[in-house]
Design a protein around this motif. Structure first.
Motif, PDB file in Angstrom:
ATOM      1  N   PHE A   1       0.737  -1.532  -0.049  1.00  0.00           N
ATOM      2  CA  PHE A   1       0.165  -0.335  -0.132  1.00  0.00           C
ATOM      3  C   PHE A   1       0.415   1.402  -0.321  1.00  0.00           C
ATOM      4  O   PHE A   1       1.670   1.460   1.108  1.00  0.00           O
ATOM      5  CB  PHE A   1      -0.626   0.309   1.362  1.00  0.00           C
ATOM      6  N   PRO A   2       0.877   2.174  -1.310  1.00  0.00           N
ATOM      7  CA  PRO A   2       2.180   2.519  -0.848  1.00  0.00           C
ATOM      8  C   PRO A   2       1.710   4.429  -0.573  1.00  0.00           C
ATOM      9  O   PRO A   2       1.770   5.389  -0.751  1.00  0.00           O
ATOM     10  CB  PRO A   2       1.883   3.721  -2.691  1.00  0.00           C
ATOM     11  N   TYR A   3       1.939   4.348   0.644  1.00  0.00           N
ATOM     12  CA  TYR A   3       1.697   5.238   1.744  1.00  0.00           C
ATOM     13  C   TYR A   3       2.906   6.070   2.188  1.00  0.00           C
ATOM     14  O   TYR A   3       3.068   7.094   2.137  1.00  0.00           O
ATOM     15  CB  TYR A   3       0.963   4.667   3.576  1.00  0.00           C
ATOM     16  N   THR A   4       4.148   5.615   1.549  1.00  0.00           N
ATOM     17  CA  THR A   4       5.486   5.955   1.765  1.00  0.00           C
ATOM     18  C   THR A   4       4.452   6.883   1.049  1.00  0.00           C
ATOM     19  O   THR A   4       5.964   8.311   0.949  1.00  0.00           O
ATOM     20  CB  THR A   4       6.707   5.454   1.174  1.00  0.00           C
ATOM     21  N   SER A   5       4.660   7.343  -1.094  1.00  0.00           N
ATOM     22  CA  SER A   5       3.967   8.477  -1.587  1.00  0.00           C
ATOM     23  C   SER A   5       3.312   9.163  -1.226  1.00  0.00           C
ATOM     24  O   SER A   5       2.797  10.349  -1.185  1.00  0.00           O
ATOM     25  CB  SER A   5       3.364   7.568  -2.943  1.00  0.00           C
ATOM     26  N   TYR A   6       1.840   8.478  -0.615  1.00  0.00           N
ATOM     27  CA  TYR A   6       0.433   8.856  -0.285  1.00  0.00           C
ATOM     28  C   TYR A   6       1.134  10.459   0.808  1.00  0.00           C
ATOM     29  O   TYR A   6      -0.180  11.189   1.250  1.00  0.00           O
ATOM     30  CB  TYR A   6      -0.254   8.678  -0.136  1.00  0.00           C
ATOM     31  N   ALA A   7       2.078   9.921   1.660  1.00  0.00           N
ATOM     32  CA  ALA A   7       2.941  10.594   2.946  1.00  0.00           C
ATOM     33  C   ALA A   7       2.591  12.283   2.646  1.00  0.00           C
ATOM     34  O   ALA A   7       3.470  13.253   2.591  1.00  0.00           O
ATOM     35  CB  ALA A   7       3.622  10.250   3.569  1.00  0.00           C
ATOM     36  N   ARG A   8       3.517  11.678   0.957  1.00  0.00           N
ATOM     37  CA  ARG A   8       3.695  13.391   0.143  1.00  0.00           C
ATOM     38  C   ARG A   8       2.029  14.400  -0.051  1.00  0.00           C
ATOM     39  O   ARG A   8       2.018  15.181  -1.057  1.00  0.00           O
ATOM     40  CB  ARG A   8       4.515  13.462  -0.484  1.00  0.00           C
ATOM     41  N   MET A   9       1.216  13.891  -0.159  1.00  0.00           N
ATOM     42  CA  MET A   9      -0.105  14.203  -0.360  1.00  0.00           C
ATOM     43  C   MET A   9      -0.816  15.172   0.787  1.00  0.00           C
ATOM     44  O   MET A   9      -0.520  15.084   1.754  1.00  0.00           O
ATOM     45  CB  MET A   9      -1.265  13.333  -0.338  1.00  0.00           C
ATOM     46  N   THR A  10      -1.271  16.574  -0.005  1.00  0.00           N
ATOM     47  CA  THR A  10      -1.533  17.548   0.907  1.00  0.00           C
ATOM     48  C   THR A  10      -2.851  17.595   1.566  1.00  0.00           C
ATOM     49  O   THR A  10      -3.827  16.353   1.598  1.00  0.00           O
ATOM     50  CB  THR A  10      -2.192  18.991   0.263  1.00  0.00           C
ATOM     51  N   ARG A  11      -2.902  17.571   2.582  1.00  0.00           N
ATOM     52  CA  ARG A  11      -4.448  17.752   4.002  1.00  0.00           C
ATOM     53  C   ARG A  11      -5.674  17.500   2.787  1.00  0.00           C
ATOM     54  O   ARG A  11      -6.237  17.114   2.785  1.00  0.00           O
ATOM     55  CB  ARG A  11      -4.404  18.397   5.446  1.00  0.00           C
ATOM     56  N   ASP A  12      -5.834  18.810   1.732  1.00  0.00           N
ATOM     57  CA  ASP A  12      -6.684  19.438   1.145  1.00  0.00           C
ATOM     58  C   ASP A  12      -7.055  17.978   0.427  1.00  0.00           C
ATOM     59  O   ASP A  12      -8.659  17.611   0.206  1.00  0.00           O
ATOM     60  CB  ASP A  12      -6.513  20.644   0.473  1.00  0.00           C
TER      61      ASP A  12
END
Length: 307
Positions: A126-137
């Motif tokens: 589950f690629p949360y290491t990339s999703y960690a860079r997403m904005t809160r919005d």
């Protein structure tokens, strides 16, 4: 106390201290309460854009789904790797079999910290290491959109991994090295379009998860960013898309993402078929931004063995 007893006691104390240190270092770490409280309500219409950028349907839709069926998200896709078989879960709006009963804090912790609602580490398939860079919005918007997808009954099979990879606690150590929300590359003089493409590629698009080689632990070799890699399932390679490996123009890349056709009049194939379907759902300016970023990053030699 005799020397042997002292040595045994010292060894026991050292072992206990090591166990406590391991337990502390590997503990799942969630977002602070004040950060969760700052997430906005979310806009489902904007969230659909992030849904396609994030490729959610590629893993969580039923294998082979087409059209509107790609919005039903029962999971079940198997990714068979050297670590074992990772199986995508149900993320539909079903309240018990999916994520319909989750709150924004639980969703944000899954997306950006890789922690489940019951406090366990998720595996980085589950690629949360990339999703960690997403904005809160964008996280909030995606959550709002996922509330609108069909509720699908049934849970996917559990992930099947052998020892020692089935010990989730160890993922905590892996995260200390590999979970970093900072941008991967620095592009001097980047335009607004390139920065938008960087966000889409390094964040929700998680392109590096397939196009970047990995080390023995499964972490990305970010020094060889997007240089291509052996396919996760061990068959074939994922191509080098840095300027040293891909000679296409930005217009060629954007058109490929929209249509699935290459400049050589070939068509998209393999696992990229689903990715291209997702990219075709994005606004044209997002595809152009992705293409601009791919042309702006440093070039690298192929990140996989010569064929």
């Amino acid at each position: 106390m005799r020397l042997a007893g002292k040595l045994a006691l010292s060894a026991a104390v050292l072992a206990g201290a090591s166990a406590l240190a391991f337990w502390w270092l590997t503990a799942p770490r969630v977002l602070p309460a004040e950060v969760v409280a700052a997430f906005p309500p979310g806009n489902a219409a904007e969230g659909e854009r992030i849904f396609w950028a994030g490729g959610c349907a590629s893993c969580h839709a039923a294998p082979g789904a087409e059209g509107e069926a790609r919005l039903a998200l029962p999971g079940g896709l198997q990714l068979k790797t050297g670590f074992g078989a990772f199986i995508a879960p149900n993320i539909s709006s079903h309240p018990t079999d999916g994520i319909g009963a989750w709150n924004i804090g639980e969703f944000a912790n899954a997306m950006q910290r890789g922690v489940s609602p019951d406090g366990r580490h998720y595996y980085p398939a589950f690629p949360y290491t990339s999703y960690a860079r997403m904005t809160r919005d964008d996280v909030a918007d995606l959550f709002a959109f996922l509330k609108t997808v069909p509720a699908v009954e049934g849970r996917a099979e559990p992930t099947r991994l052998g020892f020692p990879f089935n010990i989730r606690r160890g993922i905590g150590l892996w995260k200390l090295v590999n979970l970093d929300p900072a941008p991967v590359v620095s592009i001097e003089g980047a335009t607004a379009e390139v920065l938008r493409g960087q966000y889409l590629v390094e964040g929700p698009g998680h392109c590096g998860e397939c196009h970047t080689p990995r080390d023995v632990s499964g972490g990305l070799k970010t020094g060889e960013w997007l240089s291509g890699a052996v396919a996760a399932e061990g068959e074939g390679v994922v191509p080098n898309i840095t300027p040293d490996g891909l000679s296409w123009s930005a217009a060629d890349i954007a058109y490929y993402l929209e249509s699935g056709f290459t400049p050589d009049f070939d068509s998209v194939g393999g696992s990229m078929v689903d990715v291209q379907k997702n990219m075709a759902m994005l606004p044209a300016e997002d595809r152009a931004a992705i293409a601009a970023y791919v042309k702006a990053i440093p070039g690298h030699p192929n990140g996989y063995p010569a064929r």
